[in-house]
Design an enzyme around this catalytic site. Structure first.
Site, PDB file in Angstrom:
ATOM      1  N   GLU A 279       0.882  -1.175   0.000  1.00 54.30           N
ATOM      2  CA  GLU A 279       0.000   0.000   0.000  1.00 54.30           C
ATOM      3  C   GLU A 279       0.913   1.216   0.000  1.00 54.30           C
ATOM      4  OE1 GLU A 279      -3.301   0.226  -0.034  1.00 54.30           O
ATOM      5  OE2 GLU A 279      -3.971  -1.792   0.483  1.00 54.30           O
TER       6      GLU A 279
ATOM      7  N   CYS B  19      -2.276   9.287   2.405  1.00 53.93           N
ATOM      8  CA  CYS B  19      -1.918   8.717   1.102  1.00 53.93           C
ATOM      9  C   CYS B  19      -2.958   9.151   0.073  1.00 53.93           C
ATOM     10  CB  CYS B  19      -1.834   7.203   1.190  1.00 53.93           C
ATOM     11  SG  CYS B  19      -3.264   6.473   1.979  1.00 53.93           S
TER      12      CYS B  19
END
Ligand code: NAD
Length: 513
Positions: free
Chosen positions: A265, A299
């Site tokens: 990720e 993110c």
């Protein structure tokens, strides 16, 4: 007192001593290097935490594997019941934990609490899963044969996590890994050890009460050397890594190099597209949150904004008004919307990027400077920034900069905006603002956004746990949290069972003497 109130609510005052940062399931320890936790808002030293020596590292792995051997035999619904108790224990301390996130990471209190809520939510989800982790029964071509696909526990799952979600990312992983019957070993970011100690204590207490070996939720604080050792260890079945593209590339190669399982990720470089028919009363505040929330350190933070020429001036006027009045300061104060960056390196990277925008001749509409709100001389504060770079060819569009800088471009056709949206190496989150169903169909379809998250009239950041979360391309293709993500935390056994009196071969192959 500001810090000590938060720390004492969770029993984390070190009183000048060093807190043990290694939990093996048989108490706390660690005699390796000491890492310091520092408050990004005030610069004050919060605590020192011990990490493991290489020898201790190996014994943590051994302990977790040992714990796995008994844990895998516990029926999944029973694991779900223990997770339900973990959920309750987290909920009882939600606000204190949220304040700790805010103190140690620097995000505002409401987001800190939201992060703990996310852990609680994924526990609920996994409790449900504990009775629904179904395999399949498949029709066999051979008489009297049955084919099953059976999910079995995987083994030892190492979770290496980033500083910006010091609780939720572990929560997503632990809940699914635990319910799937694995032992989980957490290596948090070295700058947020207190969040990981507080969470692990809560989980460990519940495990102890249930007579479950705490080695199934072990903790090992430390830096890149611990992360590297985890990636190299043949005993670690899967590495679930959340962090930067740069480190993720190393992790991916290392784990794949020994044919371990890896879940990545990585960074995002997320765009919002605003069409002329967008409801600006919804779009402006959402873009504002996407770009300024968490000081641009999600993110999924909005880093690129593509505005249709028709609404661009109106949109930018409204956005500038919002930027002109951002309450900046202590993230623990409920009216604050912009807290500090996490560390001085992030401030330097922000400053360099702002200078670069000047050099290339970008128009800086708002911000661009390092900031020192009164009373926070030692804090890592910067101004939220909006810039219009002079062209689309610049490299600055292609990189994730972990700070509140929003780059804007103006387009005439949706196809152009989608091309820009997809023109970067990362593929995490995207959003479009429109009321036209044709635009929506295009954006979510085969010629639309190439990201893992494709939102309509919803900003880029702030995902719920129900859907699988993750991104494509250099974001790493990983999926965590909801959807089918749990299927990665098990090993699938394809079982053909013959209950007939014959033993025919598949495809009618004949091999008789
Ligand atoms: P980072 O890559 O610097 O560190 C992440 C983790 O990796 C830390 O625990 C670190 O100690 C460890 N590490 C460092 N070197 C290592 C090595 N060689 N081998 C193994 N582990 C190593 O990231 P960060 O600065 O803590 O976090 C910010 C980044 O994380 C951003 O790029 C952000 O986009 C990304 N992120 C992604 C998601 C997502 O779900 N896609 C979520 C949160 C953060």
């Amino acid at each position: 007192t500001r810090a000590s109130n938060v720390l004492s609510a969770l029993g984390l005052e070190s009183q000048g001593g060093v807190l043990p940062g290694v939990y093996t399931g048989r108490g706390w320890g660690g005699t390796g290097n000491v890492v310091a936790s520092k408050c990004p808002t005030t610069g004050e030293h919060l605590a020192d935490v011990t990490t493991a020596t290489p020898a201790e590292f190996h014994s943590v792995i051994e302990r977790s594997r040992e714990a796995f051997h008994s844990f895998r035999m516990l029926p999944a619904p029973r694991r779900g019941e223990i997770l339900r108790q973990i959920r309750e224990a987290l909920a009882a301390k939600r606000d204190s934990l949220g304040a700790l996130v805010s103190l140690e990471m620097g995000k505002i209190l409401s987001e800190g609490i939201g992060e703990v809520q996310e852990f609680i939510d994924i526990c609920d989800y996994a409790v449900g899963l504990s009775r629904m982790m179904n395999g399949q029964v498949i029709a066999s071509e051979r008489p009297g044969h049955t084919i099953l696909e059976v999910p079995n526990p995987l083994g030892l799952v190492a979770v290496i996590s980033a500083f910006n979600f010091p609780v939720a990312v572990y929560g997503w992983n632990l809940a699914l890994s635990f319910v799937a019957g694995n032992a989980t070993l957490w290596k948090p970011a070295p700058s947020t050890p207190l969040c990981s100690i507080a969470v692990t204590r809560i989980v460990a207490e519940v495990l102890e009460k249930n007579g479950v070996d705490g080695g199934v939720a072990a903790l090992i604080t430390g830096g890149h050397e611990v992360g590297e050792a985890l990636c190299e260890s043949e005993h670690v079945t899967m590495v679930s890594f959340t962090g930067s593209e740069h480190i993720g590339a190393k992790v991916g190669r290392k784990v794949q190099g020994r044919f371990g399982k890896v879940l990545l990720e990585l960074g995002g470089n997320n765009a919002s597209i605003v069409m002329p028919d967008a409801d600006l009363s919804l779009a402006v505040p959402s873009v504002f949150f996407g770009a300024v929330g968490t000081a641009g350190q999600r993110c999924t933070s909005t880093r690129r904004l593509y505005l249709h020429r028709e609404i661009a001036p109106r949109f930018l006027d409204a956005l500038k008004k919002a930027y002109a009045q951002i309450p900046t300061g202590d993230p623990l104060v409920s009216s604050t919307l912009l807290g500090p960056l996490h560390n001085q390196n992030a401030v330097k990277a922000y400053h360099k990027a702002a200078m670069h925008l000047h050099e290339v001749g970008a128009e800086i509409l708002v911000g661009g400077k390092v900031k020192h709100p009164s009373g926070f001389d030692q804090g890592n504060f910067v101004e939220a920034t909006i810039a219009i770079p002079p062209s689309q060819d610049l490299d600055l569009w292609k990189r994730e900069l972990f700070a509140p800088i929003l780059n804007v471009a103006i387009f005439d056709e949706l196809d152009q905006a989608i091309e820009w949206n997809n023109s970067v190496p990362q593929g995490l989150s995207s959003s479009i603002w429109t009321k036209d169903i044709r635009n929506i169909g295009k954006f979510i379809g085969p010629s639309g956004s190439d990201c893992g998250i494709v939102n309509v009239n919803v900003g880029n950041s702030g995902a719920e746990i129900g859907a699988a979360f993750g991104g494509n391309k250099r974001t790493g293709w990983g999926r965590e949290s909801g959807g089918d993500s749990w299927k990665q935390y098990v090993r699938w056994s394809a079982c053909t069972i013959n209950s007939s009196n014959e033993a025919p071969l598949a495809q009618g192959v004949n091999f008789s003497l």
